[in-house]
Design a protein around this motif. Sequence first.
Motif, PDB file in Angstrom:
ATOM      1  N   ALA A 218      42.116  23.947  44.078  1.00 32.78           N
ATOM      2  CA  ALA A 218      43.349  23.458  43.446  1.00 32.78           C
ATOM      3  C   ALA A 218      44.554  24.318  43.815  1.00 32.78           C
ATOM      4  O   ALA A 218      45.690  23.935  43.558  1.00 32.78           O
ATOM      5  N   HIS A 219      44.292  25.486  44.436  1.00 32.90           N
ATOM      6  CA  HIS A 219      45.384  26.379  44.830  1.00 32.90           C
ATOM      7  C   HIS A 219      45.648  26.235  46.325  1.00 32.90           C
ATOM      8  O   HIS A 219      44.746  25.972  47.098  1.00 32.90           O
ATOM      9  N   THR A 220      46.905  26.437  46.725  1.00 32.47           N
ATOM     10  CA  THR A 220      47.226  26.197  48.147  1.00 32.47           C
ATOM     11  C   THR A 220      46.497  27.133  49.102  1.00 32.47           C
ATOM     12  O   THR A 220      46.256  26.747  50.241  1.00 32.47           O
ATOM     13  N   ALA A 221      46.163  28.356  48.683  1.00 35.02           N
ATOM     14  CA  ALA A 221      45.512  29.280  49.624  1.00 35.02           C
ATOM     15  C   ALA A 221      44.229  28.667  50.166  1.00 35.02           C
ATOM     16  O   ALA A 221      43.997  28.618  51.376  1.00 35.02           O
ATOM     17  N   ILE A 259      38.561  34.828  54.081  1.00 34.06           N
ATOM     18  CA  ILE A 259      39.747  35.236  53.338  1.00 34.06           C
ATOM     19  C   ILE A 259      39.312  35.605  51.925  1.00 34.06           C
ATOM     20  O   ILE A 259      38.460  34.952  51.337  1.00 34.06           O
ATOM     21  N   SER A 260      39.881  36.693  51.412  1.00 29.82           N
ATOM     22  CA  SER A 260      39.527  37.092  50.066  1.00 29.82           C
ATOM     23  C   SER A 260      40.690  37.788  49.386  1.00 29.82           C
ATOM     24  O   SER A 260      41.690  38.113  50.017  1.00 29.82           O
ATOM     25  N   MET A 261      40.541  38.023  48.098  1.00 25.32           N
ATOM     26  CA  MET A 261      41.539  38.734  47.314  1.00 25.32           C
ATOM     27  C   MET A 261      41.132  40.202  47.208  1.00 25.32           C
ATOM     28  O   MET A 261      39.947  40.523  47.300  1.00 25.32           O
ATOM     29  N   PRO A 262      42.096  41.084  46.978  1.00 28.59           N
ATOM     30  CA  PRO A 262      41.790  42.523  46.908  1.00 28.59           C
ATOM     31  C   PRO A 262      40.646  42.868  45.957  1.00 28.59           C
ATOM     32  O   PRO A 262      39.850  43.750  46.247  1.00 28.59           O
ATOM     33  N   ARG A 263      40.528  42.163  44.833  1.00 29.96           N
ATOM     34  CA  ARG A 263      39.465  42.521  43.880  1.00 29.96           C
ATOM     35  C   ARG A 263      38.083  42.356  44.488  1.00 29.96           C
ATOM     36  O   ARG A 263      37.181  43.150  44.214  1.00 29.96           O
ATOM     37  N   LEU A 264      37.893  41.322  45.321  1.00 29.85           N
ATOM     38  CA  LEU A 264      36.575  41.118  45.914  1.00 29.85           C
ATOM     39  C   LEU A 264      36.315  42.134  47.029  1.00 29.85           C
ATOM     40  O   LEU A 264      35.217  42.680  47.141  1.00 29.85           O
ATOM     41  N   TYR A 336      51.021  36.608  53.409  1.00 30.34           N
ATOM     42  CA  TYR A 336      51.928  36.275  52.309  1.00 30.34           C
ATOM     43  C   TYR A 336      52.333  34.812  52.438  1.00 30.34           C
ATOM     44  O   TYR A 336      52.680  34.348  53.524  1.00 30.34           O
ATOM     45  N   GLY A 337      52.235  34.107  51.340  1.00 32.32           N
ATOM     46  CA  GLY A 337      52.652  32.710  51.316  1.00 32.32           C
ATOM     47  C   GLY A 337      52.667  32.253  49.879  1.00 32.32           C
ATOM     48  O   GLY A 337      52.278  33.004  48.983  1.00 32.32           O
ATOM     49  N   PHE A 342      53.137  26.088  51.335  1.00 31.20           N
ATOM     50  CA  PHE A 342      51.730  25.814  51.666  1.00 31.20           C
ATOM     51  C   PHE A 342      51.043  27.037  52.274  1.00 31.20           C
ATOM     52  O   PHE A 342      50.298  26.957  53.250  1.00 31.20           O
ATOM     53  N   SER A 343      51.327  28.199  51.664  1.00 30.75           N
ATOM     54  CA  SER A 343      50.702  29.480  52.064  1.00 30.75           C
ATOM     55  C   SER A 343      50.978  29.840  53.517  1.00 30.75           C
ATOM     56  O   SER A 343      50.143  30.475  54.171  1.00 30.75           O
ATOM     57  N   TYR A 344      52.134  29.440  54.027  1.00 30.75           N
ATOM     58  CA  TYR A 344      52.469  29.730  55.426  1.00 30.75           C
ATOM     59  C   TYR A 344      53.798  30.472  55.471  1.00 30.75           C
ATOM     60  O   TYR A 344      54.853  29.871  55.293  1.00 30.75           O
TER      61      TYR A 344
END
Length: 565
Positions: A218-221, A259-264, A336-337, A342-344
């Motif tokens: 549901a999120h653009t990333a 692709i991942s977030m810093p927490r992971l 960064y987006g 659209f995350s670009y």
Amino acid sequence: MSGTNSGSLVHRFLHWERVQPDAPWLTEPMSDGRVIDYSWAEVGNQARRMATYLRSLQLPPHSAISIVGKNSAHWIIADLAIWLAGHVSVPLYPTMSADTAQYIFGHCDVRLVFVGKLDGWNEIRKVVPPHTLTIGLPMSPVPEALQWDDIVANAAPLQDVHLPAPEALATIIYTSGSTGRPKGVMHSFASIFAYATQAGEFCGFTPADRVLSYLPLAHTAERSFVESNSLCHGFRVFFNDSLATFAQDLQRARPTVFISMPRLWTRFYQGVCAKLPENQQALLHTAAPEADAIKQQILKMLGLDATRLAFTGSAPLPEEIINWYRMLGLELLDVYGMTENFSYSHYSRPGLVRLGYSGQAMPGVECRIAGNGEILLKAPTMMLGYYKQPELTAQSMTEDGFFKTGDCGELDEIGRLRITGRVKEIFKTSKGKYVAPTPIENKLSHPKVEATCVTGPGLVQPFALLMMSAAARDELRDATAHEALRAELQNVLDSVNATLEDHEKLACVVVVKDAWTADNGFLTPTMKIRRSVIEDHYLPMARMWIGLGQPVILEAQVAGTRQDE
């Protein structure tokens, strides 16, 4: 990508359906242990049959159709069916509150809701408008609804599918937002396609690539990186069934791009360090012949031994962790987006990574910094505007057509972008001095700290709230480990304060006792802190904490009442 194959992601899907019908596209692990592969032909067959059913409902053209559920093969198949039938998809987060869902259903007049894998449907079910149909995807918790499998079994595959014009509306993505009502970001088929072609070129995608889908679609990333790129470039998508099966699902996928977030990334690092004997950890930092074998073994254990590109975003990682991955041979590229483009926007280039920076502008992106430090952007992936909010759309643009991001930043000598905070997050202390929290939060990096919030409006000095990793929270139960951690955090506090102006220096750091999650509302679905929620909860205790005169405070150990009680 020329001719009929190049107009939109729908055209690209038709291309792959024709040229590699039997290739597996979507691979889904089931809760009973089975793993199902859906080929391009099978996805096409099911999406076309559902599109026939949607056409039979004779909804107005371009009707809003919602998808609510966790990531699954049928989330993407439903999205495709919506497009093939000539409608507009409106994704909803599976963790969304009933109040927000009710607002969205009404705001864009949702005509039909696809319900996928969900932990809680009962609250959202109560706010579905009476005129709105509900269809349960496989694995959905809605036995009373019409079922996907029954519908596709009784409908013929649609042949004259809707081929969208580039400028047509494809989707409305409601931003999770950290305050207020969500905004409906409208994306055209052209903006989504511009992302997929440009990002795909950057990543060098081919049908041989593999990705793991686990961040919310549901999120653009995730919608851009997984769904749009795979539709455009024909590669395989593996799904994650649950948190408990994450390691197993990652091993199955062995993604070539991840692709991942810093927490992971932090949790992977902590997990390996906890398992790897100290002598082997020491070997990693040497030129010993065994070191390469251990590095490969670690990447294999993580499921990342085939990964050629690894991305991170949304918040900086501690230098120690970035360097550890680099030593393993994995250079994490910061990106960064936002929903509106659209995350670009900005991607780090291999070999040009600068710690704390989000890389350089992508092809077609123009970036400049306004007088107040705000990042202004133009991009080929820009939204059409906010749905039914023309005034807000106009306010978000400069006169010469740049989008006001709301983020503050600065560019270095080769155009790499550093995010320094949000325009609206800056707060004033009781001394009348302004403090920007994000740059200070970025400095408070420690491998055991998962999330940080610097705050203190109206106080003499700001202070920081630290949420520790689960392992560190366990450590705090042991008196010796707990004193060692307190000393480490005091060192971090002292070294950070030494770099700050007097009015920015932190009075203390408070280790919070409860985890911040998306479920309890302290984090957004993409794991960013909800500053307003955190401040509402903790600020009533701030004066009492600061009055203790201790540099490191453990919330669990401090007796005291909230000052608003």
